[in-house]
Design a protein around this motif. Structure first.
Motif, PDB file in Angstrom:
ATOM      1  N   GLY A  17       0.823  -1.205   0.000  1.00 16.10           N
ATOM      2  CA  GLY A  17       0.000   0.000   0.000  1.00 16.10           C
ATOM      3  C   GLY A  17       0.855   1.251   0.000  1.00 16.10           C
ATOM      4  N   ARG A  18       0.199   2.362  -0.296  1.00 15.95           N
ATOM      5  CA  ARG A  18       0.898   3.643  -0.360  1.00 15.95           C
ATOM      6  C   ARG A  18       1.276   4.151   1.028  1.00 15.95           C
ATOM      7  N   ARG A  19       2.412   4.813   1.065  1.00 13.66           N
ATOM      8  CA  ARG A  19       2.850   5.522   2.258  1.00 13.66           C
ATOM      9  C   ARG A  19       2.857   7.013   1.933  1.00 13.66           C
ATOM     10  N   ILE A  20       2.573   7.838   2.926  1.00 13.70           N
ATOM     11  CA  ILE A  20       2.668   9.283   2.782  1.00 13.70           C
ATOM     12  C   ILE A  20       3.854   9.745   3.625  1.00 13.70           C
ATOM     13  N   GLY A  21       4.740  10.528   3.021  1.00 14.69           N
ATOM     14  CA  GLY A  21       5.887  11.096   3.727  1.00 14.69           C
ATOM     15  C   GLY A  21       5.646  12.570   3.978  1.00 14.69           C
ATOM     16  N   ILE A  22       6.013  13.042   5.169  1.00 18.82           N
ATOM     17  CA  ILE A  22       5.757  14.431   5.549  1.00 18.82           C
ATOM     18  C   ILE A  22       7.017  15.065   6.122  1.00 18.82           C
ATOM     19  N   ASP A  23       7.371  16.223   5.572  1.00 25.32           N
ATOM     20  CA  ASP A  23       8.460  17.041   6.107  1.00 25.32           C
ATOM     21  C   ASP A  23       7.824  18.274   6.738  1.00 25.32           C
ATOM     22  N   VAL A  24       7.813  18.328   8.072  1.00 20.38           N
ATOM     23  CA  VAL A  24       7.159  19.419   8.793  1.00 20.38           C
ATOM     24  C   VAL A  24       8.143  20.563   8.984  1.00 20.38           C
ATOM     25  N   GLU A  75       0.191   3.878   5.775  1.00 23.92           N
ATOM     26  CA  GLU A  75       1.192   4.271   6.766  1.00 23.92           C
ATOM     27  C   GLU A  75       1.593   5.713   6.473  1.00 23.92           C
ATOM     28  N   VAL A  76       1.873   6.473   7.530  1.00 24.02           N
ATOM     29  CA  VAL A  76       2.316   7.856   7.391  1.00 24.02           C
ATOM     30  C   VAL A  76       3.699   7.956   8.024  1.00 24.02           C
ATOM     31  N   VAL A  77       4.637   8.544   7.295  1.00 20.29           N
ATOM     32  CA  VAL A  77       6.021   8.670   7.751  1.00 20.29           C
ATOM     33  C   VAL A  77       6.336  10.156   7.894  1.00 20.29           C
ATOM     34  N   VAL A  78       6.528  10.589   9.140  1.00 14.09           N
ATOM     35  CA  VAL A  78       6.828  11.989   9.432  1.00 14.09           C
ATOM     36  C   VAL A  78       8.318  12.106   9.741  1.00 14.09           C
ATOM     37  N   GLY A  79       8.972  13.080   9.116  1.00 10.17           N
ATOM     38  CA  GLY A  79      10.398  13.281   9.348  1.00 10.17           C
ATOM     39  C   GLY A  79      10.675  13.744  10.761  1.00 10.17           C
ATOM     40  N   LEU A  80      11.638  13.110  11.405  1.00  9.27           N
ATOM     41  CA  LEU A  80      12.071  13.468  12.755  1.00  9.27           C
ATOM     42  C   LEU A  80      13.392  14.218  12.629  1.00  9.27           C
ATOM     43  N   SER A  87      21.035  13.848  18.435  1.00 11.87           N
ATOM     44  CA  SER A  87      20.182  14.584  19.372  1.00 11.87           C
ATOM     45  C   SER A  87      19.075  15.287  18.598  1.00 11.87           C
ATOM     46  N   GLY A  88      18.042  15.661  19.306  1.00  6.92           N
ATOM     47  CA  GLY A  88      16.908  16.309  18.660  1.00  6.92           C
ATOM     48  C   GLY A  88      17.181  17.775  18.391  1.00  6.92           C
ATOM     49  N   SER A  89      16.780  18.229  17.232  1.00  5.83           N
ATOM     50  CA  SER A  89      16.899  19.645  16.927  1.00  5.83           C
ATOM     51  C   SER A  89      15.694  20.365  17.538  1.00  5.83           C
ATOM     52  N   ALA A 118      10.467   9.081  11.226  1.00  6.57           N
ATOM     53  CA  ALA A 118      11.655   8.578  10.518  1.00  6.57           C
ATOM     54  C   ALA A 118      12.791   9.590  10.569  1.00  6.57           C
ATOM     55  N   ASP A 119      13.992   9.094  10.637  1.00  8.84           N
ATOM     56  CA  ASP A 119      15.181   9.944  10.659  1.00  8.84           C
ATOM     57  C   ASP A 119      15.216  10.805   9.398  1.00  8.84           C
ATOM     58  N   GLU A 120      15.312  12.112   9.579  1.00 10.09           N
ATOM     59  CA  GLU A 120      15.361  12.983   8.409  1.00 10.09           C
ATOM     60  C   GLU A 120      16.666  13.781   8.331  1.00 10.09           C
ATOM     61  N   ARG A 121      17.699  13.311   9.015  1.00  9.07           N
ATOM     62  CA  ARG A 121      18.971  14.033   8.964  1.00  9.07           C
ATOM     63  C   ARG A 121      19.418  14.223   7.527  1.00  9.07           C
ATOM     64  N   LEU A 122      19.801  15.412   7.208  1.00  9.77           N
ATOM     65  CA  LEU A 122      20.346  15.813   5.901  1.00  9.77           C
ATOM     66  C   LEU A 122      19.315  15.842   4.770  1.00  9.77           C
ATOM     67  N   SER A 123      18.040  15.563   5.050  1.00  8.00           N
ATOM     68  CA  SER A 123      17.053  15.558   3.953  1.00  8.00           C
ATOM     69  C   SER A 123      16.925  16.934   3.300  1.00  8.00           C
ATOM     70  N   THR A 124      16.958  17.997   4.099  1.00  5.14           N
ATOM     71  CA  THR A 124      16.842  19.346   3.541  1.00  5.14           C
ATOM     72  C   THR A 124      18.109  19.712   2.778  1.00  5.14           C
ATOM     73  N   VAL A 125      19.259  19.296   3.290  1.00  9.62           N
ATOM     74  CA  VAL A 125      20.527  19.552   2.595  1.00  9.62           C
ATOM     75  C   VAL A 125      20.506  18.863   1.234  1.00  9.62           C
ATOM     76  N   ILE A 126      20.056  17.619   1.200  1.00 16.16           N
ATOM     77  CA  ILE A 126      19.970  16.871  -0.060  1.00 16.16           C
ATOM     78  C   ILE A 126      18.976  17.548  -1.001  1.00 16.16           C
ATOM     79  N   ALA A 127      17.870  18.041  -0.440  1.00 17.29           N
ATOM     80  CA  ALA A 127      16.859  18.723  -1.265  1.00 17.29           C
ATOM     81  C   ALA A 127      17.448  19.978  -1.906  1.00 17.29           C
TER      82      ALA A 127
END
Length: 195
Positions: A17-24, A75-80, A87-89, A118-127
C-alpha cells in the motif's frame, strides 16, 4: 540535548500500500507519496503551515488528512529532525506535535494508521543540492524544496523497509531449509514403515 530515536521498519509493517511522507517545517509542509508497492517516493504538494504548537488544528492538518485519504495510505512517515550527533533539533517538538495531531484525528475518525517518525537528517541539505543541480536557486525552489525533502524522508524509509523485508525473508527461507534438513524425507519414511 538528549538523543532522539526514530522508528524503524519492523514486524508491525502494514504490508502493501501507499505511504505518505511528511516534512514538517515552520512555514511549509512537504508531502510525498509512494506507489502501491512501496518502492518509489514521489512529490505530492507543499502545504502552507497554519497550525502552531498551541493552536487548534487548522487547514494544514485538514489538507494532510485529505491527502492521506485520497491516496488510500496504509502508513504515514513523518520526518524526525535530528542533529548529526543523533540529538533532537529544535524542530523535533513541531514534528512530534504534528504526528500526534494526525494520529488523533485519524483515530477519532475510526481510520487509525501507523504514524512513524523517521530519521530525516540531511534531507533538507539533499533537497537543496538537488535544486542547485537543476539550476534553481533557493528562492526559485522554495515552493518545492519541502516536497523534495519529504521524498527523501519517505524514500529512505522505503529503502530501509525493503532491506528489512529482505532480511526477514532470507531468515524465513533459512529456517525452512534447516527444517527440511532435519525432517525425514518421504523415502526415509517409506523405509521406516517397511522395517
Amino acid at each position: 540535548m538528549a538523543q532522539v530515536t526514530p522508528d524503524t521498519p519492523g514486524e508491525d509493517d502494514p504490508g502493501r500500500g501507499r505511504r505518505i511522507g511528511i516534512d514538517v517545517g515552520s512555514v511549509r509542509i512537504g508531502v510525498a507519496s509512494s506507489d502501491r508497492d512501496a518502492t518509489f517516493a514521489s512529490p505530492v504538494e507543499t502545504v502552507r503551515r497554519t497550525t502552531g504548537l498551541k493552536d487548534r488544528d487548522s487547514e494544514d492538518i485538514d489538507r494532510i488528512l485529505e491527502i492521506i485519504e485520497e491516496y488510500e495510505a496504509v502508513e504515514v512517515v513523518v520526518g524526525l529532525p535530528r542533529n548529526l550527533d543523533g540529538s533532537g533539533s529544535r524542530s523535533v517538538k513541531h514534528a512530534k506535535d504534528f504526528a500526534f495531531r494526525i494520529n488523533r484525528r485519524l483515530t477519532a475518525a475510526g481510520k487509525p494508521l501507523p504514524i512513524r517518525m523517521a530519521d530525516e537528517r540531511l534531507s533538507t541539505v539533499i533537497a537543496y543540492q538537488a535544486l542547485h543541480m537543476s539550476g534553481k536557486n533557493e528562492r526559485q525552489g522554495r515552493a518545492v524544496v519541502d516536497q523534495i525533502a519529504a521524498v527523501e524522508i519517505l524514500q529512505s524509509w522505503l529503502d530501509e523497509r525493503r532491506a528489512y523485508l529482505g532480511r526477514r525473508e532470507a531468515k524465513t527461507a533459512e529456517g525452512a531449509a534447516e527444517v527440511r534438513k532435519t525432517s525425514p524425507s518421504p523415502a526415509d519414511m517409506v523405509r521406516k514403515r517397511q522395517c
